[in-house]
Structure formats: C-alpha cells, structure tokens
Design a protein around this motif. Structure first.
Motif, PDB file in Angstrom:
ATOM      1  N   TRP A 502       0.827  -1.207   0.000  1.00 42.16           N
ATOM      2  CA  TRP A 502       0.000   0.000   0.000  1.00 42.16           C
ATOM      3  C   TRP A 502       0.862   1.258   0.000  1.00 42.16           C
ATOM      4  O   TRP A 502       0.478   2.292  -0.576  1.00 42.16           O
ATOM      5  N   GLN A 503       2.041   1.156   0.634  1.00 45.10           N
ATOM      6  CA  GLN A 503       2.951   2.302   0.633  1.00 45.10           C
ATOM      7  C   GLN A 503       3.507   2.546  -0.779  1.00 45.10           C
ATOM      8  O   GLN A 503       3.636   3.694  -1.216  1.00 45.10           O
ATOM      9  N   SER A 504       3.835   1.453  -1.461  1.00 43.87           N
ATOM     10  CA  SER A 504       4.319   1.601  -2.843  1.00 43.87           C
ATOM     11  C   SER A 504       3.237   2.182  -3.738  1.00 43.87           C
ATOM     12  O   SER A 504       3.506   3.060  -4.584  1.00 43.87           O
ATOM     13  N   ALA A 505       2.003   1.720  -3.541  1.00 44.70           N
ATOM     14  CA  ALA A 505       0.894   2.234  -4.349  1.00 44.70           C
ATOM     15  C   ALA A 505       0.672   3.714  -4.066  1.00 44.70           C
ATOM     16  O   ALA A 505       0.444   4.515  -4.990  1.00 44.70           O
ATOM     17  N   ALA A 507       2.897   5.868  -2.955  1.00 43.84           N
ATOM     18  CA  ALA A 507       4.021   6.619  -3.514  1.00 43.84           C
ATOM     19  C   ALA A 507       3.837   6.794  -5.021  1.00 43.84           C
ATOM     20  O   ALA A 507       4.123   7.865  -5.578  1.00 43.84           O
ATOM     21  N   LEU A 508       3.325   5.755  -5.698  1.00 41.34           N
ATOM     22  CA  LEU A 508       3.092   5.848  -7.134  1.00 41.34           C
ATOM     23  C   LEU A 508       2.017   6.883  -7.454  1.00 41.34           C
ATOM     24  O   LEU A 508       2.154   7.680  -8.386  1.00 41.34           O
ATOM     25  N   VAL A 509       0.955   6.874  -6.644  1.00 42.89           N
ATOM     26  CA  VAL A 509      -0.124   7.848  -6.845  1.00 42.89           C
ATOM     27  C   VAL A 509       0.403   9.269  -6.669  1.00 42.89           C
ATOM     28  O   VAL A 509       0.111  10.172  -7.470  1.00 42.89           O
ATOM     29  N   PHE A 511       3.475  10.291  -6.980  1.00 42.20           N
ATOM     30  CA  PHE A 511       4.387  10.602  -8.079  1.00 42.20           C
ATOM     31  C   PHE A 511       3.606  11.013  -9.326  1.00 42.20           C
ATOM     32  O   PHE A 511       3.962  11.980 -10.005  1.00 42.20           O
ATOM     33  N   VAL A 512       2.551  10.278  -9.639  1.00 42.35           N
ATOM     34  CA  VAL A 512       1.733  10.596 -10.816  1.00 42.35           C
ATOM     35  C   VAL A 512       1.088  11.967 -10.653  1.00 42.35           C
ATOM     36  O   VAL A 512       1.033  12.762 -11.602  1.00 42.35           O
TER      37      VAL A 512
END
Length: 638
Positions: A502-505, A507-509, A511-512
């Motif tokens: 969930w942390q990676s997700a 971070a991706l959000v 970043f986008v």
C-alpha cells in the motif's frame, strides 16, 4: 506560532505585502482604464459572406457593424496576388547578354501598383513603350513583394464607417525606404494597427529594429496574436512596447472542430482573463443555408458576452504603463527576505546575530536585483517569493502540533483546522501578491515577458515539505544539533522499515499527481485537459464569474484542510501525507498570480473562490467520513 515569536520580521514581511498591494493597486487602475475591445473580421471572409448571401459588400459590412464589429482586417496585396487576379503577367526573358523579368500590367491600376511595388523595394526598373517594365530580379522574388492596401477594400470599409487593421506580409530584402513608405501609406489611409500575415514579422530577421522604430515614430500599434508563434514576435514586441495590443483568434482549421458555444466562450474568456483587446473573429460557417444570419448571430453572441463582462466594443488601444514606485519594490525585497528567515526559523532556532545576518544578506541581494527594475532581477526575486511562501505557510501551522493522538473524533477538529487552513491560504496569498507586485510591469502584463521558473516554483515546495516531514523536523523549531539528530534518526528508521504494497501504491499515486501537476504547468503545458474536466470547467464558467483551478478546490485545498485536522488530532502517521498533497493547492494559488497578463482582480477572485470551495469540500468530506466516534477512537489507537 513562529510569527508571534519574531514580531519584527513579521512586521517587515507584512510591510512587503502592503507594498505589493500598493503596486497592484496602481496596476489595477491601469487595467480598469482599458476596457475597450475591438472585434475585427477578415475582409476576404466578409467578401465570401457577401457573395454567399447575395448582398452588396458594403451592406454586409454594415450588418456586421450593427452586431458589434468595429474593424475589418485587410491583407496587403502582393505582386503574386495581382497575377492571380489576372491584372498583370510576369515572365522571365533570356537574351544573349543575360536575362531579365518582364512585368506586363493590363490596366492603369495595375501599372500604378507595379510602380509602387518596385519603388518600395528599391528595384531598378526600365519602362518600355508598351507599358511593361523590365527588372533583373527573379520572378519568385518579385511575386512576394507587397503593394499597398487594396484600394477597393479600404474604400468599402470606410464607406461602412468601419476601422481597418492592416495585415502586412514579410518579404526578402526589406529596406528602410520601403518600410517608411509602407508606414506613411498606412497613416495616410488612417490605419494605425498592424497584424502581420503569415508566420513572420515584417523585417524578420535583419530589419525588425528599423521596422519597430518607423512604426513607433508613426504611431502604429502592433497586434500580437497569442499562440500564433510568428517568427520574431517576442523581439518585435519588446521593441514596440508599450504600443502592443494582444490579439486572440481561432484559426480557420480549428473553427471546424468547435461548436458555437465553445468558440464564443473562448473569445470572452481570452478578453476577460488574458488582457486580449482585439478579437480577430473568423466566420463560424460559410456553408450554411442562412449564412449571413448564422454568422451575425455568432458574432452577436461574442459581443453580448463581452458586454456582459463590462467591456466596451470600440477601437482597441494599448495599456498604459503602471509606475510601481521604487520604494514599493525595495519593501517587497525586504518582505521576501523576512519570509526566508521566518521559514528557516520554523525549523531551526537561530541566535539573534545569525538571524539578522541571514536577513541582511538576502536583503542586499534582493534589493540589488529589484532596485534596477531589470527583468531578470525581478524574475529571480519573484521566483524566490513563489518558492518561499507556500513552504512558510505550511510550516507555520504545523509548529507545535500535538504528537499524541487525541480521543476526540476527527470531525470535531474541523473548526480549529479551518482557522489554520485560513492561515495557510493567507500566507500563500501574500506570496502571490508579492510575485504579482514585483512583475507589475507593462512587458509582463502584455506577456512580452513572463514569470520564469514555473515548474521550480511548483516542485520545490512540495519536495521540501515532504522532506521536512519525512525527516521529522516539521513540527516546530529546535536547535541545529537536535534537529540534525532527529532527521538522521527518522531517515534511518524509514530506511530500515520494509516497504509495504500500500505504501508503494501511495508513492506511485503521489508521483503521478506531481508529474501531472508539472506537465500541465508552465507557459506551454505538455498534457492536455480531459473531456470530463472540460465539461466541469464549462459548468463552473457558467455558475461563477471566475472559474477556480480544479487542482486547488478539488484536490489541494481539501487535502490541506483534512491534513491539518489530522495534525491537530495528533495523527502524525498520515496527516503529513495529506498536507504534502495539499501543498499542490498552495503552489497553484501562488502560480495564479504569476500570470501577469491576467488582471490582478481576476487572479485574486479566482484564488479566493478556489480556497472557499476547497474549504467547504474538505469540511464536507471530514463530516461524512469521520463523523462517528468510532472512527475517532480507531484513529486514536493507531
């Protein structure tokens, strides 16, 4: 709060904001004195319209004038146009001694035009008994040489009591004598506004300086078409200041892709929001069964929209030059310097001597930059303000926030959060005022020059706030050694923890979101707008006088309010994430004021509406999703 603990620096910063308000009041008065908008139409299209409707040209022009058209744009005729109209013939002749070009006019009017063209271009010509003219130049060069304005077109416009905008063409080997003759001819015809045809300014590249000097001497204004990308526009505009009028036009190709309402809205918004003062309107449809009425209704809708926004439909004129006092610029420099020191003091405590040393060091540099009034110095100082104030706005409200989670439900913090949210917006707003105050010069108002560093001004505050919270040093000032140890420990702890899905997700959000923010920022955004957002914008344009920015009231501001509520409730595990997202709203607010070609009143109103809508939306989300005591207790035990 950091402001109470540093009253003198706060007073200096406030004085800088007041100085910005002083400069902006002078700019506002200049903007309010120029509400004249000129609707101009293309002569060639008017001729088509007259032919399609079966009306005489002059009657068509009068009908257009009745719905708000003030002038007609007439393109300069070239020798090639005369050939196309079968008024003369151009042929290359070879003989034993070389070659020459023979120009054979078929009428007295054509003969006069040939004489004027070759004289203006400084071409040596020999006349023959049959009325033809021999020159040494190649036909390809000759065909591009301009004549004066078509006399029949100019006479028709005058009989209809309409103004004329000259559309001049560029040609090789522009001479000072030719430019002087062209300018004198325009003045003799009562024409004092020029919009260049084609993709080049007259005199590009080598003679633009001479062209600008001649035009200014004759009182001829330059119509700069936004988004047209004409070669030489930037340099020519700089030389023509302040006699530059911004023009908006929708190209014939683009007209085929727009519905009528969208085209009307584009013109009205361009005038209202971007200091456009000439609306170059092309006919909406020249193939309809009721061609004349269709286009009259279209232009009438544009005129009605402009009048509804309190603009006057008449001949356009250039803006006056706002005279921001030197004292105001210097005080703004001091205000930025105070803001920088207050930002540092929000993280690290400093000894009085060091604090004032930093202040005076920044003050000397910034005063040197803004004191000369040079564009680069003003832009660097404005960038410093745009970066400093959003960071300061966030850090001053997170200082002293509780570290232990509260047992109260999160929604109960909406009141205190709203107060602190208002403080964040106020500080960001102050930064925007200083940016706009520093750049309130005619070249920025006409977009001849622009704020520099748009992407830096958006990215640096977001990254800085994220880094400060990640390092654990954003909750109030402390001495350097303790903050350094705290930061190293926080970063070590973060580095040793496993990264969950969930942390990676998340971070991706994030970043986008930041990538989209940067891609859609700047003077030439690299990402377009979705159809859904376009529809939302259209609705907001209908409901509100000024449409707020989507990223402010839908994302940034609500996230900031909820993040502040979480911060007040001691939810340090997730509140910093929302506050960091909320910084998007603050940098966007400041960026709104970076658009100096937008009237300052419009920028202020847009920012205020966005902040108010964001506050309401954030409060509603808090009350909906965090209403129950159960949710509050769950958060308290997290």
């Amino acid at each position: 709060m950091i402001f109470r603990q540093n009253r003198l620096l706060t007073v200096i910063m406030v004085l800088g904001v007041l100085a910005a308000a002083w400069a902006l009041a002078l700019r506002h008065s200049v903007e309010m004195r120029n509400h004249a908008v000129e609707i101009t139409v293309d002569y060639a299209e008017v001729a088509q319209l007259a032919g399609a409707s079966g009306l005489p040209l002059e009657e068509t022009l009068r009908r257009l004038k009745d719905v708000g058209v003030a002038s007609v744009a007439i393109q300069q005729r070239t020798l090639g146009d005369l050939v196309a109209q079968q008024m003369l013939r151009v042929a290359r002749r070879w003989y034993s001694g070389g070659a020459s070009t023979r120009i054979e006019p078929y009428s007295a009017e054509a003969a006069k035009a040939v004489h004027d063209i070759v004289s203006r271009a400084g071409i040596e010509a020999s006349s023959r008994e049959d009325g033809s003219v021999l020159v040494q130049e190649e036909p390809e060069y000759l065909l591009n040489l301009p004549d004066g304005m078509p006399e029949a077109a100019a006479a028709a416009a005058k009989r209809a009591n309409m103004g004329i905008v000259a559309r001049l063409v560029n040609y090789p080997r522009v001479s000072p004598e030719g430019v002087e003759a062209t300018a004198q001819g325009l003045k003799n015809a009562g024409i004092d506004t020029v919009i260049f045809a084609g993709d080049q300014i007259l005199g590009f590249r080598g003679s633009m300086v001479e062209v600008a000097e001649v035009f200014k001497r004759h009182g001829i204004a330059y119509g700069s078409v936004e988004f047209a990308r004409q070669k030489g526009d930037q340099s020519f505009s700089e030389r023509m200041l302040p006699d530059v009028i911004r023009v908006h036009s929708i190209s014939a190709a683009e007209m085929g892709t727009l519905d009528r309402a969208s085209a009307v809205e584009r013109f009205v918004r361009a005038v209202k929001e971007r200091n456009i003062r000439i609306a170059y309107v092309r006919m909406f449809d020249l193939s309809a069964s009721e061609t004349l009425e269709t286009n009259l209704d279209y232009i009438s809708s544009i005129a009605d929209g402009l009048r509804a926004n309190r603009f006057e439909l008449r001949k356009a004129h250039s803006f006056g030059t706002p005279q921001a006092p030197l004292a105001a610029r210097l005080m703004m420099a001091l205000g930025i310097s105070a803001g920088v020191v207050l930002l540092v003091l929000s993280v690290v405590t400093l000894a009085p001597r060091l604090k004032w040393t930093i202040f005076f060091a920044f003050a000397v540099v910034l005063i040197g930059m803004v004191g000369t009034g040079a564009g680069i110095g003003l832009k660097v100082a404005a960038l410093a303000a745009a970066v400093t104030f959003p960071i300061l706005a966030v850090l001053q409200v997170s200082s002293g926030a509780p570290s232990a989670p509260s047992h109260r439900p999160l929604w109960s913090f909406v009141g205190p959060a709203a107060v602190r949210y208002a403080a964040v917006v106020a500080v960001s707003f102050a930064g925007g005022l200083i940016v706009a105050g520093l750049l309130s010069e005619i070249e920025f108002m006409l977009r001849v020059d622009q704020f520099a560093g748009v992407k830096l001004a958006q990215l640096v505050p977001i990254l800085t706030i994220a880094a400060v919270y990640a390092a654990g040093v954003g909750w109030g000032p402390d001495d350097w050694s303790r903050q350094k140890s705290r930061a190293l420990e926080s970063l070590r702890r973060l580095g040793s923890q496993p990264v969950l899905i969930w942390q990676s997700a998340l971070a991706l959000v994030l970043f986008v979101m930041v990538a989209l923010l940067l891609a859609r920022s700047g003077n030439e955004p690299g990402v377009g707008v979705s159809q859904i957002e376009l529809r939302l914008r259209a609705i907001l344009d209908t409901l509100l006088f000024v449409r707020p920015r989507t990223k402010e009231f839908l994302f940034g501001h609500p996230a900031m309010l909820i993040g502040i509520a979480g911060m007040q409730a001691g939810r340090r595990n997730w509140a910093p994430v929302l506050i960091t997202i909320g910084v998007i709203g603050e940098v966007s607010l400041v960026n709104t004021f970076c658009h100096i070609h937008t009237q300052v009143a419009v920028s202020a109103l847009r920012s205020a509406i966005g902040a108010a809508l964001g506050l309401v939306l954030g409060a509603v989300l808090l009350l909906i999703f965090f209403r129950s005591n159960k949710s509050g207790k769950r958060g308290a035990g997290a």
